[in-house]
Design a protein around this motif. Structure first.
Motif, short mmCIF file in Angstrom:
data_model
loop_
_atom_site.label_atom_id
_atom_site.label_comp_id
_atom_site.label_asym_id
_atom_site.label_seq_id
_atom_site.Cartn_x
_atom_site.Cartn_y
_atom_site.Cartn_z
N ALA A 83 27.66 39.34 37.93
CA ALA A 83 28.24 38.36 38.84
C ALA A 83 29.24 37.46 38.14
CB ALA A 83 27.13 37.52 39.48
N SER A 84 28.97 37.13 36.89
CA SER A 84 29.94 36.35 36.12
C SER A 84 31.22 37.13 35.92
CB SER A 84 29.33 35.95 34.78
OG SER A 84 30.25 35.22 34.00
N TRP A 85 31.10 38.43 35.70
CA TRP A 85 32.29 39.27 35.51
C TRP A 85 33.08 39.41 36.80
CZ3 TRP A 85 33.21 44.49 37.23
CH2 TRP A 85 34.35 45.08 36.65
N THR A 86 32.41 39.49 37.94
CA THR A 86 33.10 39.60 39.22
C THR A 86 33.60 38.26 39.74
OG1 THR A 86 31.00 39.40 40.43
CG2 THR A 86 31.77 41.63 39.90
N GLY A 87 33.28 37.17 39.06
CA GLY A 87 33.75 35.86 39.48
C GLY A 87 33.02 35.30 40.68
N THR A 88 31.82 35.82 40.96
CA THR A 88 31.04 35.34 42.10
C THR A 88 29.91 34.42 41.68
OG1 THR A 88 29.68 37.34 42.00
CG2 THR A 88 31.57 37.38 43.48
N ALA A 89 29.77 34.15 40.39
CA ALA A 89 28.73 33.24 39.90
C ALA A 89 29.30 31.84 39.76
CB ALA A 89 28.18 33.72 38.56
N PRO A 90 28.68 30.83 40.34
CA PRO A 90 29.20 29.47 40.21
C PRO A 90 29.04 28.95 38.78
CG PRO A 90 27.06 29.44 41.29
CD PRO A 90 27.44 30.88 41.14
N ILE A 91 29.86 28.00 38.44
CA ILE A 91 29.83 27.39 37.11
C ILE A 91 29.18 26.02 37.22
CG2 ILE A 91 31.23 26.54 35.19
CD1 ILE A 91 33.31 28.61 35.89
N GLU A 92 28.23 25.77 36.34
CA GLU A 92 27.56 24.47 36.38
C GLU A 92 28.51 23.37 35.90
OE1 GLU A 92 23.36 22.34 35.02
OE2 GLU A 92 23.97 24.27 34.17
N ASN B 63 36.91 39.16 36.76
CA ASN B 63 37.86 40.17 37.23
C ASN B 63 38.28 39.82 38.65
OD1 ASN B 63 38.96 42.61 38.38
ND2 ASN B 63 38.11 43.72 36.63
N ARG B 64 39.53 39.40 38.82
CA ARG B 64 39.96 38.94 40.14
C ARG B 64 40.09 40.09 41.13
NH1 ARG B 64 37.87 34.73 40.19
NH2 ARG B 64 38.91 34.34 42.18
N ARG B 65 40.35 41.27 40.66
CA ARG B 65 40.40 42.41 41.60
C ARG B 65 39.01 42.70 42.15
NH1 ARG B 65 43.68 46.90 38.21
NH2 ARG B 65 41.89 46.53 36.88
N MET B 66 38.00 42.62 41.29
CA MET B 66 36.64 42.81 41.77
C MET B 66 36.23 41.69 42.72
SD MET B 66 35.06 45.56 40.89
CE MET B 66 33.41 44.96 41.19
N ASN B 67 36.66 40.47 42.41
CA ASN B 67 36.37 39.35 43.31
C ASN B 67 37.00 39.60 44.67
OD1 ASN B 67 37.05 36.47 44.46
ND2 ASN B 67 35.39 36.19 42.99
N HIS B 68 38.21 40.14 44.68
CA HIS B 68 38.88 40.45 45.94
C HIS B 68 38.13 41.54 46.70
CE1 HIS B 68 42.06 40.80 48.83
NE2 HIS B 68 42.34 42.04 48.49
N MET B 69 37.60 42.53 45.99
CA MET B 69 36.84 43.59 46.65
C MET B 69 35.57 43.05 47.31
SD MET B 69 38.56 46.43 46.29
CE MET B 69 40.02 45.40 46.53
N THR B 70 34.86 42.17 46.61
CA THR B 70 33.66 41.58 47.21
C THR B 70 34.03 40.71 48.41
OG1 THR B 70 33.78 39.73 45.64
CG2 THR B 70 32.40 41.62 45.04
N HIS B 71 35.20 40.07 48.37
CA HIS B 71 35.64 39.26 49.50
C HIS B 71 35.92 40.14 50.72
CE1 HIS B 71 37.44 35.63 51.33
NE2 HIS B 71 38.26 36.50 51.92
#
Length: 414
Positions: A262-271, A287-295
């Protein structure tokens, strides 16, 4: 080359790659510089580079940015049977700063810092050559390029049609609608005729681009199914998303758990907590492309009657905004993608079901493939955030202040 004891010397070759040239430095395990060189990226330069390092058969290449500027060279080396490590640019920058006392960049300093990182860091990711995944990556990249071309062509066509037929502009337009609109107008002036001719050319280009996109989608679907992937079983995950996930992830074993993924896909929040205030903020890393795919997968689930939509509505009912609910759903989808990738790896026999290998500090090769995701759907019971909870407070408990009693109240009470 052998040392004084007759043993084969193991060396690490730091590579600073560029489009037209590469700079290398050969270091042994004691970080002693054995050779340096600068070579072109053409065939002659590549052969000269291999000839330069031929005296050290026990060699490991360390390429900085193997998914960026160093990707062509890394794939070339892997195809020739060489062992290649991926060195993140942040690690090499830190090594350069500590080694020189400043962060001024030269190709020689970069190659040296990359080699030093390879010598000192045992947990670097070992790259592997997979011809099918490489072909899949090229095809999905091509599909993305065609998709961007389609959007540009549609926008230009939309502008010309709005000028040809004022007041009939539509938010979205298909090729059939554009053909009907062009057939309904016959301008007589030079400007109108030129505008209609350009619109007809753009429409013809749009038809060709959409045909190529459809063909690529079919090819990607066949390749994903041929690899035995079950990613498309997840709601909202089609051939394009599945192909992008497979191409970018590569070996899922490099992620220790779903939280690292999740950290790699950019979907994990940062404390972003401070003192007794605990809060988290949106992560722009990964990975912003992976973040876009999950979106895209999340948006697809929300539009249809899926369990992801029900989860999204529950989050909104709990007081979260639409953006916050979307972020929660994207995290669930990231967990589901990781679970499916792990299941596919075990089904293919890449990792045994009993394997429980812990990962190094970087979460690279040898990571544990155990996931705590409870089910294939994104609403299953996983954590909202991968980060640990707030640390227990060390402050003493506050004592409530006593109410001061006035003298008049005491007299009344007595």
């Amino acid at each position: 080359m052998r040392d004084q004891g007759g043993a084969v010397v193991r060396v690490f070759i730091g590579v600073d790659p560029h489009k037209l040239s590469v700079t290398i430095e050969v270091d042994d395990k004691n970080e002693a510089v054995l050779a340096t060189g600068r070579f072109g990226t053409d065939n002659a330069g590549y052969r000269a580079m291999l000839k330069r390092v031929a005296p050290w058969p026990d060699r490991t290449w360390a390429v900085e940015g193997s998914n960026g500027a160093g990707r062509p060279l890394a794939q070339r080396l892997l195809a020739d049977g060489e062992q290649v490590l991926d060195v993140p640019a942040k690690l090499s920058a830190r090594a350069r700063l500590f080694d020189t006392g400043h962060n001024r960049k030269t190709d020689a300093h970069d190659a040296h810092s990359v080699a030093v990182v390879a010598v000192r860091t045992p947990g670097l990711r070992v790259l592997s050559y997979d011809a099918e995944l490489e072909a899949l990556r090229m095809l999905v990249d091509r599909r993305d390029e065609l998709s961007r071309t389609r959007v540009q062509t549609v926008n230009r066509l939309h502008r010309l049609l709005a000028e040809l037929i004022p007041g009939t502009a539509k938010k979205e337009i298909s090729t059939g609608q554009a053909k009907a609109m062009l057939a309904s107008v016959r301008p007589r002036d030079l400007v109108g005729k030129t505008r209609r001719r350009l619109a007809a050319e753009l429409l013809a280009e749009l038809v060709v681009v959409e045909k190529k996109i459809k063909e690529l989608r079919k090819e990607l679907k066949a390749m994903v199914q041929a690899r035995g992937s079950t990613l498309m079983d997840l709601p909202g995950v089609g051939p394009v998303i599945a192909a992008r996930v497979l191409a970018d992830v590569g070996d899922v074993a490099r992620f220790a758990d779903r939280n690292r993924f999740a950290s790699w896909t950019g979907t994990a929040p940062i404390e972003a907590s401070s003192g007794e205030i605990v809060r988290h903020r949106l992560s722009r890393a990964g990975n912003r492309r992976m973040n876009h795919m999950t979106h895209i997968a999340a948006a697809t689930q929300i539009r249809h009657d899926t369990e992801g939509r029900a989860y999204y509505l529950r989050k909104i009912a709990a007081g979260k905004t639409r953006r916050e609910a979307m972020r929660c759903l994207k995290r669930r989808i990231s967990d589901a993608l990781y679970r499916q990738l792990v299941a596919d790896a075990r089904a293919a026999g890449i990792v045994s079901a009993e394997a429980d290998v812990e990962a190094g500090p970087g979460g690279h090769s040898g990571a544990s493939l155990l996931s705590s995701a409870a089910g294939s759907h994104p609403h299953t019971g996983t954590s909202d955030q991968p980060l640990p909870g707030p640390a227990p407070t060390t402050l003493p408990a506050t004592t409530p202040a006593r109410k001061r009693t006035s003298a008049k109240a005491l007299e009344t009470a007595s």
